[in-house]
Structures are given as C-alpha cells and as structure tokens.
Design a protein around this motif. Structure first.
Motif, short mmCIF file in Angstrom:
data_model
loop_
_atom_site.label_atom_id
_atom_site.label_comp_id
_atom_site.label_asym_id
_atom_site.label_seq_id
_atom_site.Cartn_x
_atom_site.Cartn_y
_atom_site.Cartn_z
N GLY A 1 12.23 3.79 8.58
CA GLY A 1 11.54 5.07 8.78
C GLY A 1 11.19 5.75 7.45
O GLY A 1 10.39 6.68 7.45
N SER A 2 11.78 5.29 6.34
CA SER A 2 11.46 5.89 5.03
C SER A 2 9.98 5.69 4.73
O SER A 2 9.41 4.65 5.05
CB SER A 2 12.29 5.25 3.93
N LYS A 3 9.38 6.68 4.12
CA LYS A 3 7.92 6.66 3.95
C LYS A 3 7.50 6.91 2.52
O LYS A 3 8.18 7.60 1.75
CB LYS A 3 7.29 7.73 4.82
N LEU A 4 6.33 6.36 2.21
CA LEU A 4 5.66 6.62 0.93
C LEU A 4 4.19 6.82 1.27
O LEU A 4 3.62 6.08 2.07
CB LEU A 4 5.86 5.41 0.01
N VAL A 5 3.60 7.87 0.69
CA VAL A 5 2.18 8.11 0.92
C VAL A 5 1.45 7.92 -0.41
O VAL A 5 1.98 8.28 -1.47
CB VAL A 5 1.94 9.51 1.55
N VAL A 6 0.28 7.28 -0.36
CA VAL A 6 -0.45 6.97 -1.59
C VAL A 6 -1.92 7.35 -1.41
O VAL A 6 -2.45 7.24 -0.29
CB VAL A 6 -0.26 5.47 -1.95
N ASP A 7 -2.55 7.83 -2.47
CA ASP A 7 -3.99 8.11 -2.37
C ASP A 7 -4.78 7.00 -3.07
O ASP A 7 -4.21 6.07 -3.63
CB ASP A 7 -4.33 9.51 -2.90
N GLU A 8 -6.11 7.09 -2.99
CA GLU A 8 -6.95 6.01 -3.49
C GLU A 8 -6.79 5.77 -4.99
O GLU A 8 -7.07 4.69 -5.49
CB GLU A 8 -8.42 6.31 -3.15
N ASP A 9 -6.31 6.79 -5.72
CA ASP A 9 -6.14 6.64 -7.17
C ASP A 9 -4.76 6.10 -7.55
O ASP A 9 -4.46 5.92 -8.72
CB ASP A 9 -6.34 7.99 -7.87
N GLY A 10 -3.90 5.93 -6.55
CA GLY A 10 -2.56 5.39 -6.83
C GLY A 10 -1.51 6.47 -7.02
O GLY A 10 -0.35 6.16 -7.32
N ALA A 11 -1.89 7.76 -6.84
CA ALA A 11 -0.87 8.82 -6.87
C ALA A 11 -0.01 8.65 -5.62
O ALA A 11 -0.54 8.29 -4.56
CB ALA A 11 -1.54 10.18 -6.87
#
Lengths: 238, 106
Positions: free
Chosen positions: B38-48
C-alpha cells in the motif's frame, strides 16, 4: 488511477466509513468500493467482493486471484482512534505523538482548567465524565484507551467502561502500588482476573523514561507492539 | 495528515499545473522489505517525486517507469528482488522481494 477514486476513498475513511480500491494488475482497470456501492471500469465479481470484505476486516491490503488475473485490493479503513483520559502534562506530548502516528485522538477530562485548547491545540477535547464520553464515542477494536489521571474518581469509570469495549489496547498510568489498588477496586466492581488482565499497568514499555515526552514514547511503543502483535509473532515464532 | 493524503494532494497539485503524473504502489512483499503493502510514490513527468516504495533502493527505477507510464499511458507491474529473473540493475539489499504497480494518473 483516477485521482477522484483516491480522493473519495480517503474522504470516506476519514468520515468513519471503510472503502477500498480494486485494481486489476494486468489490465489496470479499477473500481472504487464504498459499502455495497461500486464505481469504475473493473467488473466487481464475487472473488473481489469477498477479497474486499476480508481485507477490510483484517485491515490489510491484499492481492486476490480472479478469472481475469490478479486484483490488488487496497484498504482504506477509518483511522485508528486513541482516547486519552486526563488532560495532564503527559497527555500533551502523548496526544501530539499519537496524532503523528495517524491516530484520531480525543483527550477526555471534565476538569475544564486542564482540558483547554491552549494546552491541546488541534486536538479534539471532551469535558464529559470519562464514562459518558466513552459511551458516546464507542471505542471499537481499532481503538486504544489510556488513563493518565492517577485519580480513581476519573480513571476507574473510564477503565470500567473501557473493559466493556473491544478496544485493542487499554492502559493505565500509575505506580505498581497504585495499579495493585486499582485492580483490587475493579475486582470489587465485579471484573474477573481475565478481564482486568487486559489493562496494561503501569502503562508503557520499560525504557527508563523520565520526561513527559519520554513517557509518551514508552506508552506509544507499547500500544504499537500490541497493534502489531501478529507481525512480532511472525518474525519471532519462539 | 497521513502519507496517502500527502500523495493525493501532491498528485492533484501537479495535475492542476498541467503535468503528467504517475502513481506507484507496493502491491506484494515477500520476506524482509522496507515498506509495507500500500506504500505509495507519486512522480511527475519531470521526475519530481514524493513518497517511497522502498528504503531508497529501487526508487530510481520506479521513477523512470513512472515517467514511461505517463508517456505511453499504460500501467506496468514491476518486480524487484534477489531472485528476480528480470534484468533489473537495481535490487533490494535487504534480500526481500517486492512487486510495484505503476499507473498513469487521470
């Protein structure tokens, strides 16, 4: 993932209603499940419904096998709750730390000089008598109840009410001597040895804590060890 | 505020700023693993990125796959671990195994 699913699942759980998101790990199709309602492009079949029921009850996200491949069921249960009886000095760091551990915290103390917003910023306060507050708030198996007042007038009604609930943790602050006297009073009130054995007293792990913040760490360490008991057993079968 | 709430708010903020966003979730763990299911990571198109799916061991690879998912709009299921047959050049030093689902966010 539609962001609105995550938003709705989190809002439901914060509002006290369990929710789940089911994701087919092969196709990526998803469904949001709230109670008996579901929305989304994933077909919710019997295997998924049963998986959701079990995952919510065990409070553990899991993957279930279905005819269309593995489906990840993510659980969004209402937050754990922590009821602190006694708005005393130790309650201040204890309430803050319990909130940091994601507990929904309520501090209960009818002494309005103690239970003030200035002493407990952003913490829910109740100035009812502890037994009345607990009857109203109905602690369940996802609740911890900790008494801190040392005063039998406040602690005893709280513990008597706590023992009637399914709370996973009940703890009472006070020396061994105080706790011995407390157990005697509870026995006189009609509770058996098995029942009073549920009370962790004196509450907290023995880490030599001195300051209120250290005592709060020792209490929450013990609460966590009870909450995660099944994991402890898995790791250390002896 | 819990981890999921922070992830949600960051994802919303990036979407509102017009960025492509992907979400990675730990869906299975075996043996010793640093972050629970259930642990999560969110990423944007620039890799942030925000959040974590391991103790920092596989985040680099997951972020790359997240960016790829934003581009091709397809989800993927990643496996990491010592006995993994896939030729990942990253792994878990703790000796555990994890599966991570990476999906584009709408």
């Amino acid at each position: 993932m539609k962001l609105s699913y995550l938003e709705r699942a989190l809002a439901a759980s914060r509002g006290g209603k369990p929710a789940a998101i089911a994701t087919n790990l092969t196709s990526g199709l998803q469904a949001l499940i709230e109670g008996s309602d579901f929305t989304g492009d994933l077909k919710v079949d019997e295997a998924i419904t049963e998986g959701v029921r079990k995952a919510l009850s065990e409070d553990r996200s899991t993957t279930v096998e279905t005819d269309s491949g593995p489906v990840f069921v993510e659980v969004f249960n209402p937050p754990l709750r922590c009821f602190i009886v006694g708005a005393v000095h130790i309650a201040q760091p204890l309430a803050r730390m319990a909130a940091a551990l994601d507990y929904k915290v309520t501090v209960i103390d009818p002494r309005t000089a103690f239970a003030t917003d200035a002493r407990f910023p952003e913490i829910e306060l109740s100035t009812e008598w502890p037994d009345e507050a607990l009857q109203r708030l109905k602690p369940d198996k996802r609740s911890a109840i900790i008494t801190l007042t040392h005063d039998p007038k406040l602690d005893d009604p709280a513990l008597i009410e706590a023992l009637k609930t399914t709370a996973f943790f009940i703890g009472a602050l006070g020396s061994r001597k105080t706790h011995g006297a407390r157990l005697k009073r509870l026995a006189e009130a009609g509770f058996g040895d098995n029942e009073v054995a549920r009370i962790h007293g004196p509450v907290g792990l023995n880490i030599g804590a001195i300051s209120p913040a250290e005592i709060a760490v020792s209490i929450l360490g013990q609460v966590t060890s009870v909450l995660r008991e099944d994991r402890l057993k898995q790791r250390d079968p002896a | 505020m819990n981890d999921n709430q922070e992830i949600l708010e960051q994802a919303s903020a990036w979407r509102k700023a017009g960025k492509g966003v992907a979400l990675a979730t730990v869906v299975t763990t075996w043996g010793s693993s640093p972050r629970p299911v259930g642990s999560k990571l969110v990423v944007d198109e620039d890799g942030a990125f925000l959040g974590s799916v391991s103790g920092g061991c596989v985040e680099g690879a997951v972020i790359g796959e997240g960016q790829a998912a934003i581009k091709d709009k397809k989800p993927r299921l990643l496996s990491f671990g010592i006995s993994n047959e896939q030729a990942w050049d990253v792994g878990l030093a703790c000796g555990g195994k994890i599966q991570i689902f990476v999906e584009p966010v709408e």
